[in-house]
Each structure stands twice: as structure tokens, then as C-alpha cells.
Design a protein around this motif. Structure first.
Motif, PDB file in Angstrom:
ATOM      1  N   LEU A   9       0.822  -1.204   0.000  1.00 20.36           N
ATOM      2  CA  LEU A   9       0.000   0.000   0.000  1.00 20.36           C
ATOM      3  C   LEU A   9       0.857   1.255   0.000  1.00 20.36           C
ATOM      4  CD1 LEU A   9      -2.655  -0.960   2.705  1.00 20.36           C
ATOM      5  CD2 LEU A   9      -2.865  -1.156   0.226  1.00 20.36           C
ATOM      6  N   ILE A  10       0.348   2.295  -0.639  1.00 23.74           N
ATOM      7  CA  ILE A  10       0.962   3.612  -0.535  1.00 23.74           C
ATOM      8  C   ILE A  10      -0.134   4.633  -0.246  1.00 23.74           C
ATOM      9  CG2 ILE A  10       2.918   3.072  -2.040  1.00 23.74           C
ATOM     10  CD1 ILE A  10       1.551   4.579  -4.282  1.00 23.74           C
ATOM     11  N   TYR A  11       0.296   5.733   0.272  1.00 23.12           N
ATOM     12  CA  TYR A  11      -0.561   6.853   0.636  1.00 23.12           C
ATOM     13  C   TYR A  11      -1.541   7.194  -0.482  1.00 23.12           C
ATOM     14  CZ  TYR A  11      -1.060  11.983   1.494  1.00 23.12           C
ATOM     15  OH  TYR A  11      -1.515  13.260   1.692  1.00 23.12           O
ATOM     16  N   GLY A  12      -2.829   7.253  -0.157  1.00 20.10           N
ATOM     17  CA  GLY A  12      -3.849   7.612  -1.131  1.00 20.10           C
ATOM     18  C   GLY A  12      -4.568   6.452  -1.783  1.00 20.10           C
ATOM     19  N   ASP A  13      -4.124   5.210  -1.531  1.00 20.67           N
ATOM     20  CA  ASP A  13      -4.792   4.055  -2.112  1.00 20.67           C
ATOM     21  C   ASP A  13      -6.227   3.934  -1.592  1.00 20.67           C
ATOM     22  OD1 ASP A  13      -2.594   3.354  -3.582  1.00 20.67           O
ATOM     23  OD2 ASP A  13      -1.966   1.704  -2.297  1.00 20.67           O
ATOM     24  N   ILE A  14      -7.103   3.401  -2.430  1.00 21.35           N
ATOM     25  CA  ILE A  14      -8.486   3.147  -2.046  1.00 21.35           C
ATOM     26  C   ILE A  14      -8.650   1.646  -1.835  1.00 21.35           C
ATOM     27  CG2 ILE A  14     -10.900   3.234  -2.780  1.00 21.35           C
ATOM     28  CD1 ILE A  14     -10.104   5.673  -4.512  1.00 21.35           C
ATOM     29  N   ILE A  15      -9.226   1.266  -0.709  1.00 14.77           N
ATOM     30  CA  ILE A  15      -9.435  -0.143  -0.369  1.00 14.77           C
ATOM     31  C   ILE A  15     -10.931  -0.443  -0.435  1.00 14.77           C
ATOM     32  CG2 ILE A  15      -9.088  -1.941   1.361  1.00 14.77           C
ATOM     33  CD1 ILE A  15      -6.868  -0.112   2.562  1.00 14.77           C
ATOM     34  N   LEU A  16     -11.298  -1.425  -1.228  1.00 20.09           N
ATOM     35  CA  LEU A  16     -12.682  -1.902  -1.297  1.00 20.09           C
ATOM     36  C   LEU A  16     -12.743  -3.279  -0.649  1.00 20.09           C
ATOM     37  CD1 LEU A  16     -13.659  -1.000  -4.981  1.00 20.09           C
ATOM     38  CD2 LEU A  16     -14.063   0.348  -2.922  1.00 20.09           C
ATOM     39  N   ILE A  17     -13.775  -3.516   0.170  1.00 19.66           N
ATOM     40  CA  ILE A  17     -13.873  -4.796   0.852  1.00 19.66           C
ATOM     41  C   ILE A  17     -15.304  -5.333   0.801  1.00 19.66           C
ATOM     42  CG2 ILE A  17     -11.976  -4.209   2.408  1.00 19.66           C
ATOM     43  CD1 ILE A  17     -14.084  -3.869   4.638  1.00 19.66           C
ATOM     44  N   LYS A  18     -15.432  -6.626   1.097  1.00 20.59           N
ATOM     45  CA  LYS A  18     -16.726  -7.265   1.252  1.00 20.59           C
ATOM     46  C   LYS A  18     -16.563  -8.395   2.261  1.00 20.59           C
ATOM     47  CE  LYS A  18     -16.001 -10.510  -2.561  1.00 20.59           C
ATOM     48  NZ  LYS A  18     -16.503 -11.039  -3.847  1.00 20.59           N
ATOM     49  N   SER A  19     -17.678  -8.912   2.724  1.00 16.75           N
ATOM     50  CA  SER A  19     -17.650 -10.052   3.635  1.00 16.75           C
ATOM     51  C   SER A  19     -18.902 -10.886   3.384  1.00 16.75           C
ATOM     52  CB  SER A  19     -17.608  -9.589   5.094  1.00 16.75           C
ATOM     53  OG  SER A  19     -18.863  -9.049   5.473  1.00 16.75           O
ATOM     54  N   PHE A  65      -9.545 -10.977   6.337  1.00 13.89           N
ATOM     55  CA  PHE A  65     -10.569 -11.364   5.373  1.00 13.89           C
ATOM     56  C   PHE A  65     -10.638 -12.882   5.236  1.00 13.89           C
ATOM     57  CE2 PHE A  65      -8.524  -7.367   4.270  1.00 13.89           C
ATOM     58  CZ  PHE A  65      -9.614  -6.498   4.242  1.00 13.89           C
ATOM     59  N   GLU A  66     -11.853 -13.364   4.980  1.00 19.25           N
ATOM     60  CA  GLU A  66     -12.058 -14.807   4.833  1.00 19.25           C
ATOM     61  C   GLU A  66     -11.392 -15.332   3.559  1.00 19.25           C
ATOM     62  OE1 GLU A  66     -13.431 -16.999   6.786  1.00 19.25           O
ATOM     63  OE2 GLU A  66     -14.260 -15.681   8.334  1.00 19.25           O
ATOM     64  N   GLN A  67     -11.481 -14.547   2.471  1.00 18.69           N
ATOM     65  CA  GLN A  67     -10.971 -14.990   1.178  1.00 18.69           C
ATOM     66  C   GLN A  67     -10.143 -13.879   0.532  1.00 18.69           C
ATOM     67  OE1 GLN A  67     -11.361 -18.084   0.214  1.00 18.69           O
ATOM     68  NE2 GLN A  67     -12.852 -18.630   1.808  1.00 18.69           N
ATOM     69  N   PRO A  68      -9.163 -14.222  -0.316  1.00 21.71           N
ATOM     70  CA  PRO A  68      -8.353 -13.190  -0.991  1.00 21.71           C
ATOM     71  C   PRO A  68      -9.191 -12.230  -1.828  1.00 21.71           C
ATOM     72  CG  PRO A  68      -7.336 -15.345  -1.235  1.00 21.71           C
ATOM     73  CD  PRO A  68      -8.689 -15.580  -0.629  1.00 21.71           C
ATOM     74  N   GLU A  69     -10.281 -12.730  -2.421  1.00 26.09           N
ATOM     75  CA  GLU A  69     -11.111 -11.888  -3.283  1.00 26.09           C
ATOM     76  C   GLU A  69     -12.037 -10.964  -2.500  1.00 26.09           C
ATOM     77  OE1 GLU A  69     -12.894 -16.131  -3.298  1.00 26.09           O
ATOM     78  OE2 GLU A  69     -10.903 -15.186  -3.374  1.00 26.09           O
ATOM     79  N   ASP A  70     -11.943 -10.978  -1.166  1.00 28.24           N
ATOM     80  CA  ASP A  70     -12.784 -10.100  -0.348  1.00 28.24           C
ATOM     81  C   ASP A  70     -12.245  -8.672  -0.267  1.00 28.24           C
ATOM     82  OD1 ASP A  70     -14.477 -12.175   0.136  1.00 28.24           O
ATOM     83  OD2 ASP A  70     -13.751 -12.608   2.155  1.00 28.24           O
ATOM     84  N   VAL A  71     -11.120  -8.407  -0.898  1.00 25.67           N
ATOM     85  CA  VAL A  71     -10.525  -7.072  -0.835  1.00 25.67           C
ATOM     86  C   VAL A  71      -9.894  -6.715  -2.176  1.00 25.67           C
ATOM     87  CG1 VAL A  71      -8.387  -8.054   0.104  1.00 25.67           C
ATOM     88  CG2 VAL A  71      -8.847  -5.618   0.392  1.00 25.67           C
ATOM     89  N   ALA A  72     -10.001  -5.445  -2.547  1.00 26.28           N
ATOM     90  CA  ALA A  72      -9.328  -4.914  -3.737  1.00 26.28           C
ATOM     91  C   ALA A  72      -8.670  -3.591  -3.362  1.00 26.28           C
ATOM     92  CB  ALA A  72     -10.314  -4.693  -4.874  1.00 26.28           C
ATOM     93  N   VAL A  73      -7.509  -3.322  -3.942  1.00 28.63           N
ATOM     94  CA  VAL A  73      -6.816  -2.054  -3.721  1.00 28.63           C
ATOM     95  C   VAL A  73      -6.676  -1.335  -5.052  1.00 28.63           C
ATOM     96  CG1 VAL A  73      -4.680  -0.929  -2.989  1.00 28.63           C
ATOM     97  CG2 VAL A  73      -5.547  -2.899  -1.716  1.00 28.63           C
ATOM     98  N   LEU A  74      -7.116  -0.074  -5.077  1.00 29.77           N
ATOM     99  CA  LEU A  74      -7.082   0.743  -6.291  1.00 29.77           C
ATOM    100  C   LEU A  74      -6.153   1.928  -6.073  1.00 29.77           C
ATOM    101  CD1 LEU A  74     -10.931   0.756  -6.865  1.00 29.77           C
ATOM    102  CD2 LEU A  74      -9.266  -0.764  -7.933  1.00 29.77           C
ATOM    103  N   ARG A  75      -5.405   2.284  -7.110  1.00 25.88           N
ATOM    104  CA  ARG A  75      -4.401   3.356  -6.984  1.00 25.88           C
ATOM    105  C   ARG A  75      -4.588   4.387  -8.087  1.00 25.88           C
ATOM    106  NH1 ARG A  75       1.240   1.009  -5.904  1.00 25.88           N
ATOM    107  NH2 ARG A  75       0.149   0.707  -3.912  1.00 25.88           N
ATOM    108  N   LEU A  76      -4.498   5.654  -7.706  1.00 27.28           N
ATOM    109  CA  LEU A  76      -4.587   6.747  -8.665  1.00 27.28           C
ATOM    110  C   LEU A  76      -3.432   6.654  -9.664  1.00 27.28           C
ATOM    111  CD1 LEU A  76      -6.196   9.390  -9.276  1.00 27.28           C
ATOM    112  CD2 LEU A  76      -4.504  10.588  -7.871  1.00 27.28           C
ATOM    113  N   ILE A  77      -3.742   6.753 -10.949  1.00 22.24           N
ATOM    114  CA  ILE A  77      -2.719   6.597 -11.987  1.00 22.24           C
ATOM    115  C   ILE A  77      -1.905   7.874 -12.155  1.00 22.24           C
ATOM    116  CG2 ILE A  77      -2.342   6.145 -14.451  1.00 22.24           C
ATOM    117  CD1 ILE A  77      -4.962   4.483 -14.384  1.00 22.24           C
ATOM    118  N   ASN A  78      -2.582   9.020 -12.198  1.00 23.57           N
ATOM    119  CA  ASN A  78      -1.906  10.298 -12.397  1.00 23.57           C
ATOM    120  C   ASN A  78      -2.298  11.287 -11.291  1.00 23.57           C
ATOM    121  OD1 ASN A  78      -0.640   9.609 -14.964  1.00 23.57           O
ATOM    122  ND2 ASN A  78      -2.702   9.664 -15.822  1.00 23.57           N
TER     123      ASN A  78
END
Length: 328
Positions: A9-19, A65-78
Motif C-alpha cells: 500500500l501507498i498513501y492515497g490508495d483506495i481499499i474496497l472490501i466485502k464479507s 478477510f475470509e478470502q483473498p477476493e474479499d478485498v481490492a486495492v485501487l491506486r490513482l494513476i496520475n
């Protein structure tokens, strides 16, 4: 169980999760989204989000998280140079109440573009408004976005291989009671009393400071509210709960292996050094407010910030002494 690889992770990343919880499934079904919750990573293990308790900062180490697919990390490109503006917005919203009605409104087919309750937050609105404050429009409707709007934003890239299996000690830590909950409860109690006294929709400390400036008749009562809330004694509570962070001998006893000592020193430095620096400017800013407005409320805030700075100095001194002792 799985946890996010923090070094990914780096500063500013967006984390999406589910359960697999009923609430998470309901949100995903209602919004037709892959995920149910969004968070904004601030670095140094800290993230800020908006859930039922309102907008608050939390520790990434408490997420498993229960499963690896329960989380996604998104990063600003520019436009990463705009991240400080995003952080400033995010931190200014700490304490803002959550709105279930507004969150539900994000899934309406004919949802509005202007917020019906602009002084309330929900998770995806908080994240997209933070980016919009810096002129970055991740989604078409930043007041009523659903998780998939963020997931599919063309301004973000999705990272791969961002989780690993969690150790048992990490799972136990994640499930243990968080000291940040006590801080959240104190903040919420202060804003609740401020709303009662003023009959205004006070949601953040910035709004509370503005209230004290514009309404000196509330100065004494609000000062008393903060004094009775426990807000002034959070540092003493930390000393009681984590005495080894303030005494090098206790530190060496608590972290009894070289690896654990190195890790603890690294984590404290990441968190404490930027906090310590910001406190100096924060203290000066409060002195300026006192000179201009001479409120008891600001005088109390000044003394609190001085105390927080002194505790921060002690924590830094402790790890300096430990570093010298173990030869790093």
C-alpha cells in the motif's frame, strides 16, 4: 484468514472490501456491486472511512478477510501530487455522522446529483468527495457513488497480489478491542453535546471551532463538555495501556526479540514522526486563535496539544534509547 500486505500500500490508495455478513450481501445486492465498503489509506498503517460510527481513522492491521477476493486495492494513476489535498479533506471530515438514508440513495436508479444531506457521509461518498476536493473526479456522481463506480473508474488501476495468509497472532490482534473505538466514542459524544447546545448540525472539529468563534456565549459550556468527555485524558490512558512505549526498559522487556524490537521501532517511527511535526504547527495555530478570539475553549485545546506533544516526545525518546541499546 488473509490480510493486506501493508508494504503493497501507498498513501492515497483506495481499499474496497466485502464479507459474508448479511449487511455486506444486502449492500452488494442493492447496488449490484462486487464490494460493499470503501476506505482511504493514509499511510503509516492508518486508513479513514465512514461507517455506522461516522468518519474515523482506523488501523489497517485490524483488517482480516475470509478470502483473498474479499478485498481490492485501487491506486490513482496520475495527479498524485494532489494527494495532500485529498488527505486534508479526509481528516477534516473526521467525526461526521453516517447517513443510512444517503447511502441507500446511492443505489436508486433516479438518484440525485446534489447531496440531500451534504453534512453527512457514507463510505463511497467520503472517498469520491475526498478526491473531488482536489479536482479529481473518479466517478460521474461523487455525491451518490456505489462501490462498482469506484472499482471501474478509469483514473484508477487495480493492484494484484495484495494479500497473504494471516498469522494467528495477527488474527487475534485484529479481533481484539481497538483503543481507537474509545477515541471515536469520545469524539461522537462531544459533537452530540455541541449539537444539543447550539441546535446546529455540528459534525467536525472545524465546525466546532467555528461555532466557538461565532458564538462566544457557548464558550464556557462547550469547554466544560470537552473537559468531561475524557478527551483531555486520552494520553494518560495510552500510558496506562502501553507503558512500554514510554520506558526503554519496559520496551525491551515487552518486545523480547531483536526482530520484534526492530518492527516496533519502525512502526512507531512511521506514525509518531509525522504526528510530532504536525503538532508543532497545530500548537502555533491554536495560539493564533487565542490571540484573536481569547476563548477558554481554545486555551484548553492548546494545553491538550502541548500535552500530546510531550507524550509524543517521550515515545520518540524511548525508541531512540532502545535503538542505542540494541545497536541500530
Amino acid at each position: 484468514m488473509y490480510k493486506i500486505i501493508k508494504d503493497s500500500l501507498i498513501y492515497g490508495d483506495i481499499i474496497l472490501i466485502k464479507s459474508d455478513s448479511r449487511l455486506s450481501r444486502k449492500i452488494r445486492d442493492k447496488s449490484n456491486s462486487e464490494f460493499s465498503h470503501a476506505m482511504l489509506y493514509m499511510g503509516n498503517s492508518s486508513y479513514i472511512d465512514s461507517d455506522g460510527g461516522g468518519v474515523q481513522a482506523n488501523n489497517i492491521e485490524r483488517l482480516v478477510f475470509e478470502q483473498p477476493e474479499d478485498v481490492a486495492v485501487l491506486r490513482l494513476i496520475n495527479n498524485r501530487e494532489k494527494l495532500p489535498q485529498i488527505e486534508s479533506f479526509a481528516r477534516s471530515k473526521i467525526g461526521t455522522e453516517y447517513s443510512l438514508r444517503e447511502a441507500i440513495g446511492a443505489s436508486d436508479e433516479n438518484k440525485a446529483f446534489e447531496a440531500m444531506e451534504p453534512n453527512r457521509q457514507f463510505c463511497t461518498r467520503f472517498v469520491t468527495q475526498a478526491y473531488n476536493s482536489a479536482g479529481i473526479n473518479l466517478v460521474d456522481n461523487y455525491n451518490y457513488p456505489i462501490p462498482d463506480d469506484i472499482l471501474n473508474s478509469k483514473l484508477l488501476m487495480r493492484l494484484e497480489d495484495i494479500v497473504r495468509e494471516a498469522y494467528q497472532a495477527e488474527i487475534e490482534f485484529a479481533r481484539s478491542e481497538s483503543p481507537l473505538k474509545k477515541q471515536t466514542d469520545i469524539h461522537n459524544s462531544i459533537f452530540k453535546e455541541a449539537r444539543r447546545i447550539s441546535k446546529l448540525d455540528i459534525q467536525t472539529f472545524d465546525q466546532l471551532y467555528d461555532l466557538v468563534i461565532k458564538h462566544p456565549e457557548y464558550d464556557e459550556e462547550l469547554t466544560e463538555v470537552v473537559g468531561k468527555s475524557g478527551y483531555l485524558y486520552m494520553m494518560e490512558n495510552d500510558l496506562k495501556e502501553n507503558p512500554w512505549h514510554y520506558d526503554s526498559k519496559l520496551f525491551l522487556k515487552h518486545y523480547d526479540t531483536y526482530a520484534s524490537r526492530i518492527y516496533a521501532i519502525s512502526e512507531i517511527e512511521k506514525i509518531e514522526i509525522p504526528i510530532n511535526r504536525s503538532l508543532s504547527s497545530s500548537i502555533q495555530g491554536m495560539k493564533t486563535l487565542i490571540l484573536e478570539y481569547n476563548r477558554k475553549f481554545f486555551k484548553q485545546e492548546l494545553e491538550l496539544r502541548k500535552k500530546i506533544k510531550s507524550f509524543s516526545d517521550k515515545r520518540l525518546k524511548t525508541i531512540q534509547e532502545v535503538s542505542s541499546t540494541i545497536g541500530i
